[in-house]
Design a protein around this motif. Structure first.
Motif, mmCIF file in Angstrom:
data_model
loop_
_atom_site.group_PDB
_atom_site.id
_atom_site.type_symbol
_atom_site.label_atom_id
_atom_site.label_comp_id
_atom_site.label_asym_id
_atom_site.label_seq_id
_atom_site.Cartn_x
_atom_site.Cartn_y
_atom_site.Cartn_z
ATOM 1 N N LYS A 1 56.338 15.464 88.177
ATOM 2 C CA LYS A 1 56.091 14.190 88.845
ATOM 3 C C LYS A 1 57.284 13.224 88.795
ATOM 4 C CE LYS A 1 51.882 14.491 90.452
ATOM 5 N NZ LYS A 1 51.615 14.296 91.902
ATOM 6 N N ILE A 2 58.134 13.368 87.790
ATOM 7 C CA ILE A 2 59.278 12.448 87.677
ATOM 8 C C ILE A 2 60.601 13.123 88.018
ATOM 9 C CG2 ILE A 2 58.084 11.040 85.949
ATOM 10 C CD1 ILE A 2 60.026 12.273 83.846
ATOM 11 N N ASN A 3 60.553 14.352 88.485
ATOM 12 C CA ASN A 3 61.782 15.108 88.736
ATOM 13 C C ASN A 3 62.702 14.395 89.721
ATOM 14 O OD1 ASN A 3 63.437 17.504 88.382
ATOM 15 N ND2 ASN A 3 62.866 18.009 90.485
ATOM 16 N N HIS A 4 62.126 13.739 90.735
ATOM 17 C CA HIS A 4 62.956 13.035 91.724
ATOM 18 C C HIS A 4 63.734 11.888 91.082
ATOM 19 C CE1 HIS A 4 59.320 10.637 91.472
ATOM 20 N NE2 HIS A 4 59.913 9.647 92.120
ATOM 21 N N ILE B 1 52.701 21.492 76.134
ATOM 22 C CA ILE B 1 53.632 21.967 77.157
ATOM 23 C C ILE B 1 53.077 21.815 78.568
ATOM 24 C CG2 ILE B 1 52.897 24.387 76.969
ATOM 25 C CD1 ILE B 1 55.866 25.145 77.433
ATOM 26 N N GLU B 2 51.785 22.031 78.754
ATOM 27 C CA GLU B 2 51.222 21.923 80.103
ATOM 28 C C GLU B 2 51.243 20.476 80.588
ATOM 29 O OE1 GLU B 2 50.716 24.490 82.005
ATOM 30 O OE2 GLU B 2 51.273 25.780 80.319
ATOM 31 N N ASP B 3 50.922 19.535 79.705
ATOM 32 C CA ASP B 3 51.029 18.122 80.066
ATOM 33 C C ASP B 3 52.461 17.773 80.421
ATOM 34 O OD1 ASP B 3 48.348 17.142 79.812
ATOM 35 O OD2 ASP B 3 48.553 17.214 77.642
ATOM 36 N N LEU B 4 53.399 18.227 79.614
ATOM 37 C CA LEU B 4 54.806 17.915 79.840
ATOM 38 C C LEU B 4 55.296 18.512 81.155
ATOM 39 C CD1 LEU B 4 57.419 16.639 78.722
ATOM 40 C CD2 LEU B 4 57.913 18.856 77.658
ATOM 41 N N ILE C 1 51.401 3.324 86.246
ATOM 42 C CA ILE C 1 51.529 4.611 85.560
ATOM 43 C C ILE C 1 50.136 5.208 85.360
ATOM 44 C CG2 ILE C 1 52.061 5.666 83.309
ATOM 45 C CD1 ILE C 1 54.487 3.788 83.183
ATOM 46 N N GLN C 2 50.022 6.493 85.618
ATOM 47 C CA GLN C 2 48.776 7.188 85.305
ATOM 48 C C GLN C 2 48.895 7.866 83.952
ATOM 49 O OE1 GLN C 2 47.504 10.284 88.018
ATOM 50 N NE2 GLN C 2 45.563 10.588 86.954
ATOM 51 N N HIS C 3 48.009 7.497 83.021
ATOM 52 C CA HIS C 3 47.933 8.155 81.715
ATOM 53 C C HIS C 3 46.789 9.156 81.810
ATOM 54 C CE1 HIS C 3 47.649 7.748 77.045
ATOM 55 N NE2 HIS C 3 48.334 8.801 77.436
ATOM 56 N N ARG C 4 47.135 10.421 81.876
ATOM 57 C CA ARG C 4 46.167 11.463 82.218
ATOM 58 C C ARG C 4 45.329 11.868 81.000
ATOM 59 N NH1 ARG C 4 51.109 13.185 83.779
ATOM 60 N NH2 ARG C 4 50.955 14.998 82.413
ATOM 61 N N VAL C 5 44.452 10.975 80.608
ATOM 62 C CA VAL C 5 43.583 11.219 79.459
ATOM 63 C C VAL C 5 42.120 11.142 79.916
ATOM 64 C CG1 VAL C 5 45.198 10.392 77.732
ATOM 65 C CG2 VAL C 5 43.644 8.768 78.815
ATOM 66 N N ASP C 6 41.270 11.879 79.227
ATOM 67 C CA ASP C 6 39.849 11.805 79.488
ATOM 68 C C ASP C 6 39.274 10.715 78.600
ATOM 69 O OD1 ASP C 6 37.168 12.148 79.938
ATOM 70 O OD2 ASP C 6 37.133 14.307 79.517
ATOM 71 N N ALA D 1 51.846 11.220 80.926
ATOM 72 C CA ALA D 1 51.855 10.022 81.770
ATOM 73 C C ALA D 1 52.990 10.119 82.788
ATOM 74 C CB ALA D 1 52.022 8.767 80.911
ATOM 75 N N HIS D 2 52.756 9.561 83.973
ATOM 76 C CA HIS D 2 53.800 9.568 85.009
ATOM 77 C C HIS D 2 53.619 8.373 85.937
ATOM 78 C CE1 HIS D 2 50.444 11.596 87.077
ATOM 79 N NE2 HIS D 2 50.961 11.102 88.182
ATOM 80 N N PHE D 3 54.684 8.051 86.666
ATOM 81 C CA PHE D 3 54.645 6.939 87.619
ATOM 82 C C PHE D 3 53.813 7.303 88.845
ATOM 83 C CE2 PHE D 3 58.729 5.896 85.503
ATOM 84 C CZ PHE D 3 58.474 4.582 85.179
ATOM 85 N N ILE D 4 52.999 6.366 89.276
ATOM 86 C CA ILE D 4 52.358 6.430 90.581
ATOM 87 C C ILE D 4 53.190 5.628 91.584
ATOM 88 C CG2 ILE D 4 50.289 5.854 91.910
ATOM 89 C CD1 ILE D 4 49.950 8.172 89.925
ATOM 90 N N THR D 5 53.752 4.535 91.139
ATOM 91 C CA THR D 5 54.628 3.700 91.966
ATOM 92 C C THR D 5 55.807 4.540 92.452
ATOM 93 O OG1 THR D 5 54.017 1.779 90.647
ATOM 94 C CG2 THR D 5 56.007 1.594 91.997
#
Length: 198
Positions: free
Chosen positions: A23-26, A14-17, A191-196, A91-95
């Protein structure tokens, strides 16, 4: 007709989501965009959060976990959009203007069935993430960030559910090849994939 569909499958993250949706709300607010999320049997309040905070999002729920690939099939077979953006829940768009780039690229490249986006793997973006790479045909794509021309998706078999997790991209790329569709890498879409990765 909806032009873009943002498809996300999630389970107990849920926190990732929450961060991804922020980040994609717009993009979701655009009248030509729908967002569909498949909650794959979460027990952490994911569905309630979506219903309460994002009523515009279409929510699918698997009562019991069916796996990532089953859920991706559900999402892709439900949408009637022209293009389907598949994102992982972390994951979310940086572009800044991905939709315009996607539409333009598919319009110019009529045989492109899937856009493989450039992906940064890591939790902290570097100071400079510009790229000199050129777009072009490639043999496959990465699941955490890609875009379907839905004409191509409807032209091939579903992902095999029994794969459960991983491997579906190679299957789809081969099926596309057999139907004379192409996979193209488009580095302009980041796209940034927020993984370690450590």
């Amino acid at each position: 007709m909806i032009q873009f569909s943002i498809l996300i499958t999630t389970k107990n993250r849920i926190e990732d989501l929450k961060y991804t949706l922020l980040k994609i709300n717009h993009l979701i607010q655009n009248e030509n965009v729908e967002c569909i999320i498949c909650d794959d049997g979460s027990t952490d309040g994911t569905s309630n959060f979506i219903i309460e905070k994002y009523p515009k999002i279409l929510l699918l729920k698997n009562r019991e976990s069916k796996g990532l690939i089953y859920s991706r099939n559900r999402l892709l077979n439900l949408t009637e959009a022209e293009y389907a953006i598949s994102l992982d829940d972390d994951a979310h768009f940086i572009t800044e203007n991905p939709l315009e780039i996607i539409e333009r690229y598919f319009n110019v490249n009529q045989k492109c069935g899937v856009i493989s986006c450039r992906i940064f793997w890591g939790k902290v973006l570097p100071d400079n993430f510009e790229s000199n790479e050129k777009p072009g045909r490639v043999k496959g794509f990465v699941g955490c960030g890609h875009v379907w021309n839905m004409k191509a998706w409807r032209d091939i078999p579903n992902y095999p559910d029994w794969f459960v997790f991983y491997g579906e991209e190679e299957f789809a790329a081969f099926q596309l090849f057999k139907k004379d569709w192409e996979v193209h890498y488009v580095p302009e879409i980041l796209i940034q994939h927020r993984v370690d990765i450590k």
